[in-house]
Design a protein around this motif. Structure first.
Motif, PDB file in Angstrom:
ATOM      1  N   PRO A 101     -73.593  62.834  46.902  1.00  0.00           N
ATOM      2  CA  PRO A 101     -74.743  63.688  46.596  1.00  0.00           C
ATOM      3  C   PRO A 101     -75.382  64.203  47.879  1.00  0.00           C
ATOM      4  CG  PRO A 101     -75.327  61.384  46.335  1.00  0.00           C
ATOM      5  CD  PRO A 101     -73.861  61.417  46.639  1.00  0.00           C
ATOM      6  N   PRO A 102     -76.112  65.307  47.795  1.00  0.00           N
ATOM      7  CA  PRO A 102     -76.803  65.792  48.983  1.00  0.00           C
ATOM      8  C   PRO A 102     -77.808  64.754  49.471  1.00  0.00           C
ATOM      9  CG  PRO A 102     -77.492  67.008  47.008  1.00  0.00           C
ATOM     10  CD  PRO A 102     -76.344  66.151  46.607  1.00  0.00           C
ATOM     11  N   LEU A 103     -78.012  64.714  50.758  1.00  0.00           N
ATOM     12  CA  LEU A 103     -79.044  63.829  51.304  1.00  0.00           C
ATOM     13  C   LEU A 103     -80.404  64.444  50.990  1.00  0.00           C
ATOM     14  CD1 LEU A 103     -77.504  63.046  54.806  1.00  0.00           C
ATOM     15  CD2 LEU A 103     -77.715  61.490  52.844  1.00  0.00           C
ATOM     16  N   PRO A 104     -81.454  63.622  50.963  1.00  0.00           N
ATOM     17  CA  PRO A 104     -82.785  64.177  50.710  1.00  0.00           C
ATOM     18  C   PRO A 104     -83.106  65.365  51.621  1.00  0.00           C
ATOM     19  CG  PRO A 104     -82.885  61.799  50.640  1.00  0.00           C
ATOM     20  CD  PRO A 104     -81.477  62.149  51.045  1.00  0.00           C
ATOM     21  N   ALA A 105     -82.685  65.314  52.873  1.00  0.00           N
ATOM     22  CA  ALA A 105     -83.000  66.408  53.804  1.00  0.00           C
ATOM     23  C   ALA A 105     -82.395  67.732  53.334  1.00  0.00           C
ATOM     24  CB  ALA A 105     -82.502  66.063  55.200  1.00  0.00           C
ATOM     25  N   GLU A 106     -81.171  67.652  52.825  1.00  0.00           N
ATOM     26  CA  GLU A 106     -80.492  68.866  52.358  1.00  0.00           C
ATOM     27  C   GLU A 106     -81.160  69.395  51.080  1.00  0.00           C
ATOM     28  OE1 GLU A 106     -76.087  69.878  50.678  1.00  0.00           O
ATOM     29  OE2 GLU A 106     -76.309  68.054  51.891  1.00  0.00           O
ATOM     30  N   TYR A 107     -81.450  68.479  50.190  1.00  0.00           N
ATOM     31  CA  TYR A 107     -82.153  68.802  48.948  1.00  0.00           C
ATOM     32  C   TYR A 107     -83.521  69.412  49.289  1.00  0.00           C
ATOM     33  CZ  TYR A 107     -84.877  67.001  44.796  1.00  0.00           C
ATOM     34  OH  TYR A 107     -85.697  66.826  43.717  1.00  0.00           O
ATOM     35  N   GLY A 108     -84.196  68.787  50.232  1.00  0.00           N
ATOM     36  CA  GLY A 108     -85.521  69.270  50.643  1.00  0.00           C
ATOM     37  C   GLY A 108     -85.461  70.661  51.243  1.00  0.00           C
ATOM     38  N   ALA A 109     -84.466  70.897  52.103  1.00  0.00           N
ATOM     39  CA  ALA A 109     -84.363  72.199  52.763  1.00  0.00           C
ATOM     40  C   ALA A 109     -84.114  73.293  51.734  1.00  0.00           C
ATOM     41  CB  ALA A 109     -83.236  72.160  53.802  1.00  0.00           C
ATOM     42  N   ALA A 110     -83.223  73.037  50.790  1.00  0.00           N
ATOM     43  CA  ALA A 110     -82.891  74.054  49.786  1.00  0.00           C
ATOM     44  C   ALA A 110     -84.113  74.350  48.908  1.00  0.00           C
ATOM     45  CB  ALA A 110     -81.730  73.576  48.915  1.00  0.00           C
ATOM     46  N   ILE A 111     -84.825  73.323  48.515  1.00  0.00           N
ATOM     47  CA  ILE A 111     -85.973  73.531  47.633  1.00  0.00           C
ATOM     48  C   ILE A 111     -87.140  74.166  48.390  1.00  0.00           C
ATOM     49  CG2 ILE A 111     -87.751  72.312  46.288  1.00  0.00           C
ATOM     50  CD1 ILE A 111     -85.511  70.574  45.194  1.00  0.00           C
ATOM     51  N   THR A 112     -87.346  73.714  49.619  1.00  0.00           N
ATOM     52  CA  THR A 112     -88.428  74.286  50.415  1.00  0.00           C
ATOM     53  C   THR A 112     -88.211  75.780  50.606  1.00  0.00           C
ATOM     54  OG1 THR A 112     -88.716  72.186  51.549  1.00  0.00           O
ATOM     55  CG2 THR A 112     -89.668  74.098  52.617  1.00  0.00           C
ATOM     56  N   ALA A 113     -86.963  76.168  50.901  1.00  0.00           N
ATOM     57  CA  ALA A 113     -86.668  77.584  51.127  1.00  0.00           C
ATOM     58  C   ALA A 113     -87.027  78.414  49.892  1.00  0.00           C
ATOM     59  CB  ALA A 113     -85.193  77.759  51.472  1.00  0.00           C
ATOM     60  N   GLU A 114     -86.769  77.870  48.731  1.00  0.00           N
ATOM     61  CA  GLU A 114     -87.020  78.611  47.484  1.00  0.00           C
ATOM     62  C   GLU A 114     -88.489  78.643  47.083  1.00  0.00           C
ATOM     63  OE1 GLU A 114     -85.336  80.465  45.331  1.00  0.00           O
ATOM     64  OE2 GLU A 114     -83.535  80.296  46.552  1.00  0.00           O
ATOM     65  N   THR A 115     -89.270  77.661  47.540  1.00  0.00           N
ATOM     66  CA  THR A 115     -90.617  77.510  46.975  1.00  0.00           C
ATOM     67  C   THR A 115     -91.758  77.715  47.971  1.00  0.00           C
ATOM     68  OG1 THR A 115     -90.476  75.131  47.422  1.00  0.00           O
ATOM     69  CG2 THR A 115     -89.898  75.839  45.191  1.00  0.00           C
ATOM     70  N   LYS A 116     -91.429  77.841  49.260  1.00  0.00           N
ATOM     71  CA  LYS A 116     -92.507  77.776  50.256  1.00  0.00           C
ATOM     72  C   LYS A 116     -93.524  78.923  50.156  1.00  0.00           C
ATOM     73  CE  LYS A 116     -90.064  79.814  54.238  1.00  0.00           C
ATOM     74  NZ  LYS A 116     -88.985  80.443  53.459  1.00  0.00           N
ATOM     75  N   ASP A 117     -93.107  80.054  49.608  1.00  0.00           N
ATOM     76  CA  ASP A 117     -94.031  81.187  49.526  1.00  0.00           C
ATOM     77  C   ASP A 117     -94.813  81.249  48.220  1.00  0.00           C
ATOM     78  OD1 ASP A 117     -93.191  81.993  52.027  1.00  0.00           O
ATOM     79  OD2 ASP A 117     -91.504  83.142  51.195  1.00  0.00           O
ATOM     80  N   LEU A 118     -94.627  80.245  47.375  1.00  0.00           N
ATOM     81  CA  LEU A 118     -95.264  80.310  46.058  1.00  0.00           C
ATOM     82  C   LEU A 118     -96.732  79.901  46.089  1.00  0.00           C
ATOM     83  CD1 LEU A 118     -92.460  78.779  43.785  1.00  0.00           C
ATOM     84  CD2 LEU A 118     -93.285  81.137  43.777  1.00  0.00           C
ATOM     85  N   GLY A 119     -97.122  79.218  47.172  1.00  0.00           N
ATOM     86  CA  GLY A 119     -98.515  78.754  47.227  1.00  0.00           C
ATOM     87  C   GLY A 119     -98.814  77.675  46.203  1.00  0.00           C
ATOM     88  N   LEU A 120     -97.787  76.891  45.840  1.00  0.00           N
ATOM     89  CA  LEU A 120     -97.993  75.821  44.865  1.00  0.00           C
ATOM     90  C   LEU A 120     -97.789  74.456  45.524  1.00  0.00           C
ATOM     91  CD1 LEU A 120     -96.031  77.343  41.837  1.00  0.00           C
ATOM     92  CD2 LEU A 120     -98.521  77.148  42.061  1.00  0.00           C
ATOM     93  N   HIS A 121     -98.539  73.486  45.050  1.00  0.00           N
ATOM     94  CA  HIS A 121     -98.370  72.105  45.507  1.00  0.00           C
ATOM     95  C   HIS A 121     -97.181  71.527  44.725  1.00  0.00           C
ATOM     96  CE1 HIS A 121    -100.224  68.207  46.961  1.00  0.00           C
ATOM     97  NE2 HIS A 121     -99.347  67.774  46.073  1.00  0.00           N
ATOM     98  N   LEU A 122     -96.168  71.070  45.453  1.00  0.00           N
ATOM     99  CA  LEU A 122     -94.967  70.572  44.778  1.00  0.00           C
ATOM    100  C   LEU A 122     -95.136  69.100  44.373  1.00  0.00           C
ATOM    101  CD1 LEU A 122     -92.048  72.018  46.967  1.00  0.00           C
ATOM    102  CD2 LEU A 122     -93.258  73.106  45.064  1.00  0.00           C
ATOM    103  N   LEU A 123     -94.586  68.776  43.206  1.00  0.00           N
ATOM    104  CA  LEU A 123     -94.529  67.380  42.768  1.00  0.00           C
ATOM    105  C   LEU A 123     -93.061  67.038  42.537  1.00  0.00           C
ATOM    106  CD1 LEU A 123     -97.342  67.530  40.051  1.00  0.00           C
ATOM    107  CD2 LEU A 123     -97.571  66.641  42.372  1.00  0.00           C
ATOM    108  N   PHE A 124     -92.691  65.821  42.860  1.00  0.00           N
ATOM    109  CA  PHE A 124     -91.321  65.360  42.610  1.00  0.00           C
ATOM    110  C   PHE A 124     -91.375  64.062  41.829  1.00  0.00           C
ATOM    111  CE2 PHE A 124     -91.183  68.008  46.300  1.00  0.00           C
ATOM    112  CZ  PHE A 124     -90.120  68.855  46.000  1.00  0.00           C
ATOM    113  N   GLU A 125     -90.365  63.852  41.018  1.00  0.00           N
ATOM    114  CA  GLU A 125     -90.314  62.637  40.194  1.00  0.00           C
ATOM    115  C   GLU A 125     -89.013  61.874  40.425  1.00  0.00           C
ATOM    116  OE1 GLU A 125     -90.554  64.135  36.200  1.00  0.00           O
ATOM    117  OE2 GLU A 125     -92.574  64.918  36.436  1.00  0.00           O
ATOM    118  N   PRO A 126     -88.689  61.522  41.657  1.00  0.00           N
ATOM    119  CA  PRO A 126     -87.436  60.796  41.870  1.00  0.00           C
ATOM    120  C   PRO A 126     -87.531  59.380  41.337  1.00  0.00           C
ATOM    121  CG  PRO A 126     -88.691  60.849  43.897  1.00  0.00           C
ATOM    122  CD  PRO A 126     -89.466  61.678  42.897  1.00  0.00           C
TER     123      PRO A 126
END
Ligand code: LLP
Length: 417
Positions: free
Chosen positions: A249-274
């Motif tokens: 599976p992707p490492l958290p860093a890879e998962y984080g980078a992909a999600i951050t790239a998609e969401t950083k301009d949304l102005g939303l506070h992200l929540l995760f449920e791992p």
């Protein structure tokens, strides 16, 4: 690298020999490494350092108070699915403003309990649930924070039992009907419509289904905002997989980078449920070999843990690595590792090449920290296992082994018998 490693021939949990723990508390035993829990939490937290976020640990994976406290102490919150989970989370000291409440079947008393606690938000999974929460909040004179759990119809490519984001699943509100429900929710007097939520499945081994989901939800977010609704939170659920055998599976860093790239301009506070990602490889289960039975067609290693202790192999055909606690067996054998329960489905490993265990040997089942003890039962009137947490060279029993007395607690024989 995790913290269950051999020193010489002996398996250690951090700086304590597993054998030494077994000598004190017996088997079957669940063993958690505090350092591993902490490392996994930090890896996830750091992966999202660039964006405002909160990690709401999905406590269904492992709800032991000591595990919860570990994450709360690091700043985490929690994803709950029942009143019982809320009770546990509060007992471990969670901050109510870091609690999100998911699940398709929230009961009135559970909704009340959550409202009185002052949780952050409910992840609403149906149209009827919206009405129910609005009504109960009105009765209590409160405003309920809500997000709609959107079912994006994305295939996470995992086991069918743990796939949740397809149209045919019972979870969430279909993406096509979500906008209309957002508008309806916004008109309800006792709701604060603050978030958008999704969770597509568990044990995902790729980033792409997460990214596809976000892309779909971004279009919805636009529509919701155009309707004048002030969204503040984007809950991305859990689901990032771990290595049980040869998954990568992707490492958290890879998962984080992909999600951050998609969401950083949304102005939303992200929540995760791992869930699994934080605790799966932070725990092992240890059992003792009772008998070795050489059958006509198969060899069986019979141990003192069973499907009631670790249900995943029977339930999903899951793989858990098997290791000797002391590597002094000569050679390997192909065997099934089975428990004492009277069902053919009671196996912990099947047709596996394992060390040639002998009576009395200790056997470790790896990657058992998630959905291990949490899914255990008393089937066959077997007291549930003891749980231990290790930190450095110290270990503490964090849940006593159940007694025979515990097994009949609350039962009564009526007078007419
Ligand atoms: N959020 C929601 C709404 C969930 O339903 C779940 C898991 C999670 C988060 C956490 O997912 P994770 O990060 O652990 O993948 N018993 C099964 C897994 C069931 C997962 C249920 N929901 C197993 O042993 O594989």
């Amino acid at each position: 690298m995790h913290h269950f490693q051999y020193k010489g021939n002996e398996l250690y949990a951090e700086d304590v020999a597993v054998r030494e723990i077994v000598e004190k508390v017996g088997t079957p035993l669940y063993l958690y490494s505090h350092a591993t829990l902490e490392r996994h939490y930090r890896a996830m937290d750091e992966a999202f350092a660039a964006v405002p976020h909160t990690i709401c640990y999905s406590m269904k994976a492992n709800s032991n108070l000591a595990v919860l406290k570990t994450f709360f102490g690091l700043g985490g919150g929690v994803d709950i699915v029942s009143g019982g989970e809320l009770y546990r989370a509060l007992a471990a000291g969670v901050e109510p403003c870091k609690v999100v409440y998911s699940g398709v079947g929230k009961k009135d008393d559970e909704i009340e309990y959550a409202l009185n606690t002052g949780i952050l938000m409910f992840n609403v999974e149906s149209e009827e649930e919206l009405d129910r929460i609005d009504m109960i909040a009105g009765r209590l004179g409160k405003k309920a924070g809500i997000a709609i759990r959107v079912n994006p119809d994305v295939d996470p490519e995992t086991h069918p039992y743990i796939t949740t984001g397809l149209k045919k699943a019972k979870f969430g509100i279909n993406i096509e009907r979500s906008l209309e429900q957002y508008r309806r929710a916004a008109r309800m007097a006792n709701l604060d419509v603050m978030g958008i939520d999704c969770h597509i499945g568990s044990q995902l081994t790729k980033v792409s289904p997460f990214v596809d989901t976000i892309k779909k939800l971004k279009r919805l977010i636009e529509g919701v905002r155009e309707s004048g609704i002030n969204l503040r939170y984007f809950d991305l659920g859990g689901g990032l997989g771990i290595t049980y055998s040869d998954e990568a599976p992707p490492l958290p860093a890879e998962y984080g980078a992909a999600i951050t790239a998609e969401t950083k301009d949304l102005g939303l506070h992200l929540l995760f449920e791992p869930g699994r990602n934080l605790v799966g490889n932070a725990g092992i289960m240890v059992a003792k070999c009772l008998y070795v039975k050489r059958g006509e067609e198969k060899n069986f290693v019979i141990v003192d843990a069973a499907m009631n202790d670790l249900a995943r192999p029977s339930l999903y055909g899951s793989y858990h690595g098997v290791q000797a606690v002391r590597k002094d067996q000569e050679g390997v054998t192909v065997a099934d590792i089975v428990g004492p329960i009277c069902e053919s489905g009671d196996f912990l490993a099947k047709d596996r090449e394992v060390p040639s265990f002998r009576q009395g040997d200790l056997v470790a089942f790896m990657s058992a920290g998630a959905y291990g003890f949490a899914m255990s039962s008393n089937y066959n009137s077997r007291p549930r296992a003891v749980e231990v947490m290790v930190k450095g060279d110290a270990f503490v029993v964090v849940r006593d082994r159940e007694t025979y007395g515990d097994l009949v607690r609350g039962e009564r024989i009526p007078d007419f018998l």
